[in-house]
Design a protein around this motif. Structure first.
Motif, PDB file in Angstrom:
ATOM      1  N   VAL A   1     -21.258 -61.426  69.249  1.00  0.00           N
ATOM      2  CA  VAL A   1     -20.873 -61.971  70.551  1.00  0.00           C
ATOM      3  C   VAL A   1     -21.432 -61.049  71.623  1.00  0.00           C
ATOM      4  O   VAL A   1     -21.193 -59.840  71.597  1.00  0.00           O
TER       5      VAL A   1
ATOM      6  N   ALA B   1     -15.910 -66.695  74.345  1.00  0.00           N
ATOM      7  CA  ALA B   1     -17.022 -66.326  73.461  1.00  0.00           C
ATOM      8  C   ALA B   1     -16.501 -65.664  72.187  1.00  0.00           C
ATOM      9  O   ALA B   1     -16.998 -65.938  71.088  1.00  0.00           O
TER      10      ALA B   1
ATOM     11  N   GLY C   1     -16.955 -67.174  68.432  1.00  0.00           N
ATOM     12  CA  GLY C   1     -17.579 -66.362  67.383  1.00  0.00           C
ATOM     13  C   GLY C   1     -16.714 -66.317  66.136  1.00  0.00           C
ATOM     14  O   GLY C   1     -17.210 -66.451  65.013  1.00  0.00           O
TER      15      GLY C   1
END
Length: 148
Positions: free
Chosen positions: A39, A65, A69
Motif C-alpha cells: 500500500v 487503501a 490492500g
C-alpha cells in the motif's frame, strides 16, 4: 523444490494471473504461500507533495487503501486454501518503494521464489514511469517468475 513462494498482487486482472500461477505452483510443490500487497503511503502535508487536503481526509484515504490492500491478500488466502495450499500468509506492507518492499518481504519470509506480473509498459511509458517488476528482477537475489 520451493518451501515458500511469495506472490505480489495489486488486485488487478494481470496480477490475478500471477496469483493463479503462484497458487498452482504452491499446490504442486507443497509450498507455503505469502501473498503480498504493498500500500502506497499517502502524503501528509503540502511539503510531501500532497494536494491541499485536510489531515482527516488524508487519513481516510490512507485507511481506505489499507483496507483494500488487506481485502486483496485475504482473497488470495481464501482462493489458495480452497485449492489446497497448506499455509497462506496474507501480508500488507506500507511503502512508496514497492519493489524494495517486495524484495524485503521475500527475504524476511525466506521465500524461494517471487511470482509477479509485468504490466507490459513499453518504450517511453516504461522510461517515464519505471517498472516495479523490472526493479525486482534486477535487484532481488531471490528468483523471480514474471507473467505477462
Amino acid at each position: 523444490m520451493y518451501e515458500r513462494i511469495l506472490v505480489a498482487t495489486d488486485g488487478s486482472d494481470l496480477s490475478e494471473q500471477a496469483v493463479t500461477t503462484a497458487i498452482d505452483l504452491a499446490v504442486l510443490t507443497r509450498a507455503d504461500l505469502v501473498a503480498v500487497h504493498v500500500v502506497r503511503i499517502h502524503a501528509q502535508s503540502y511539503f510531501e507533495g500532497a494536494l491541499l487536503l485536510s489531515q482527516e481526509e488524508t487519513h481516510r484515504t490512507q485507511e481506505r487503501a489499507d483496507v483494500e490492500g488487506q481485502r486483496v491478500v485475504e482473497a488470495v488466502k481464501t482462493r489458495a486454501l480452497t485449492k489446497g495450499v497448506r499455509n497462506v500468509m496474507p501480508v500488507t506492507l506500507k511503502s512508496n518503494q514497492i519493489a524494495e518492499a517486495i524484495i524485503e518481504a521475500a527475504k524476511q519470509h525466506k521465500c524461494g521464489l517471487i511470482v509477479m506480473a509485468s504490466h507490459g509498459r513499453r518504450a517511453i511509458q516504461r522510461l517515464l514511469m519505471g517498472s516495479e517488476t523490472m526493479h525486482v528482477l534486477t535487484h532481488s537475489h531471490t528468483p523471480v517468475l514474471v507473467l505477462r
